[in-house]
Scaffold this motif. Structure first.
Motif, PDB file in Angstrom:
ATOM      1  N   THR A   1       0.815  -1.215   0.000  1.00 14.55           N
ATOM      2  CA  THR A   1       0.000   0.000   0.000  1.00 14.55           C
ATOM      3  C   THR A   1       0.848   1.265   0.000  1.00 14.55           C
TER       4      THR A   1
ATOM      5  N   HIS B   1       2.217  -0.116  -4.297  1.00 14.64           N
ATOM      6  CA  HIS B   1       0.939   0.006  -4.996  1.00 14.64           C
ATOM      7  C   HIS B   1       1.165   0.043  -6.507  1.00 14.64           C
TER       8      HIS B   1
ATOM      9  N   GLU C   1      -6.153  -2.522   8.301  1.00 14.69           N
ATOM     10  CA  GLU C   1      -6.582  -1.433   7.430  1.00 14.69           C
ATOM     11  C   GLU C   1      -5.853  -1.472   6.101  1.00 14.69           C
ATOM     12  N   LYS C   2      -4.537  -1.731   6.145  1.00  9.75           N
ATOM     13  CA  LYS C   2      -3.779  -1.810   4.895  1.00  9.75           C
ATOM     14  C   LYS C   2      -4.218  -3.027   4.071  1.00  9.75           C
TER      15      LYS C   2
ATOM     16  N   ARG D   1      -7.220  -1.913   2.198  1.00 12.81           N
ATOM     17  CA  ARG D   1      -6.871  -1.022   1.103  1.00 12.81           C
ATOM     18  C   ARG D   1      -6.240  -1.795  -0.057  1.00 12.81           C
TER      19      ARG D   1
ATOM     20  N   ASP E   1      -8.949  -3.548  -1.972  1.00 13.56           N
ATOM     21  CA  ASP E   1      -9.680  -2.586  -2.799  1.00 13.56           C
ATOM     22  C   ASP E   1      -8.871  -2.176  -4.031  1.00 13.56           C
TER      23      ASP E   1
ATOM     24  N   ASP F   1      -2.028   9.571  -0.577  1.00 13.54           N
ATOM     25  CA  ASP F   1      -2.253   9.475   0.867  1.00 13.54           C
ATOM     26  C   ASP F   1      -2.618  10.828   1.462  1.00 13.54           C
TER      27      ASP F   1
ATOM     28  N   VAL G   1      -0.566   5.494   3.114  1.00 10.80           N
ATOM     29  CA  VAL G   1      -1.124   4.542   2.147  1.00 10.80           C
ATOM     30  C   VAL G   1      -1.182   5.266   0.808  1.00 10.80           C
TER      31      VAL G   1
END
Length: 322
Positions: A151, A156, A177-178, A181, A184, A294, A315
């Motif tokens: 992330t 990414h 949380e990462k 992400r 997604d 981010d 992120v």
């Protein structure tokens, strides 16, 4: 014009906003009215005095976006993304200023679908991803590609580019949380090291065979773990060292034929860079590449941007708005 000038390298560095003369256009270069630039690991390493080459005073900033003001190659008003290669923000003044003079062949016309911040994060990370995957890893459609720090800005970009090239990216992240992400963002699978053992997760995902490729922007102990996660005969590409500059390597992993190599975009030739810029421009225009932003900081708040970078909680890319 306003520019962020590094007056002294060190930890902490001495930096501040100063008035500087606007660059004077010359043949082979484009004058760009800057809109955004990224606060990234390269500029942070340079400002701390850990790079070795630069001399103060220096304006940092190696990738960004802006509007063409004067050029022999681009029409005035053209939106462009900028790649600084090994000089802008390293040996000559870079992009943390309101106007910048950039070599014509270091510019990529920005697709309309990307805003200024996204455009500023399109060159270094995605060039790194594309050329590392095609040159160093020799990625093939259908291969599995494990990506650490998935992330972060580089991670990414590697995930998106691997998917665009037909590979199956597996994201390795450090928090719930990462993990969300990364899912997604299109990872084919996600491994959360805060709750999963890497070797067990890889064995389950690959029927015990190991992944075909691993790409590591993190470094440190993580690199050794990724080497062990790759199948015999597979390839590991080191891309960075945010987690440390030394890595333990298992000799048995090397004897199994796992290839460990490194890739750094700033050492590539002009021809390779031109090919890479053309490729990522096409993929971005097709909607297959889109940087994640981010956070955004103003010219006077650049130190807050570096604090965000140092937190390792970002992120996506951290952007300086100019």
């Amino acid at each position: 014009m306003k520019a962020i000038v590094t007056r002294r390298f060190g930890n902490p560095p001495e930096m501040g906003v100063e008035e500087r003369p606007k660059p004077v256009p010359r043949a082979g270069f484009t004058l760009v009215r800057m809109r955004s630039a990224t606060i990234n690991q390269l500029s942070n390493t340079i400002r701390k005095g850990d790079f070795g080459v630069p001399q103060a005073p220096l304006v940092l900033g190696n990738e960004g976006s802006g509007t063409v003001e004067e050029s022999d190659r681009f029409a005035p008003g053209t939106r462009v993304a900028i790649y600084g290669h090994s000089d802008l923000g390293v040996t000559v003044d870079g992009l943390f200023q309101e106007w910048a003079l950039v070599r014509d062949d270091r510019l990529l016309e920005l697709p309309d679908s990307l805003d200024w911040a996204e455009g500023s994060a399109l060159t270094v990370n995605y060039l790194t991803a594309y050329l590392a995957l095609t040159k160093s890893a020799r990625v093939q459609s259908g291969q599995s590609a494990l990506v650490s720090g998935a992330t972060g800005g580089v991670g990414h970009a590697v995930m998106q580019t691997a998917k665009a090239l037909g590979a199956r990216p597996i994201a390795l992240v450090s928090s719930t949380e990462k993990a969300r992400r990364a899912a997604d963002a299109g990872a084919s699978a996600v491994i959360d090291s805060s709750s999963q053992q890497l070797d067990e997760a890889i064995a389950e995902l690959t029927d015990g065979q190991g992944v075909d490729l691993a790409l590591d922007p993190v470094g440190g102990p993580r690199l050794g773990e990724l080497i062990h996660s790759v199948r015999p005969g597979g390839t590991v590409v080191s891309l960075g060292f945010t987690g440390g500059r030394q890595a333990p390597v298992g000799v048995m992993d090397l004897l199994a034929g796992r290839l460990v190599t490194g890739y750094g975009v700033h050492g590539d030739s002009d021809e390779e860079i031109a090919e890479g810029l053309d490729a990522i421009g096409r993929l971005a225009a097709d909607g297959q590449l889109r940087p994640v932003i981010d956070s955004r900081f103003g010219l006077d708040d650049f130190e807050d941007g570096y604090a965000r970078l140092a937190s390792r909680e970002a992120v996506g890319s951290i952007v300086l708005e100019l």
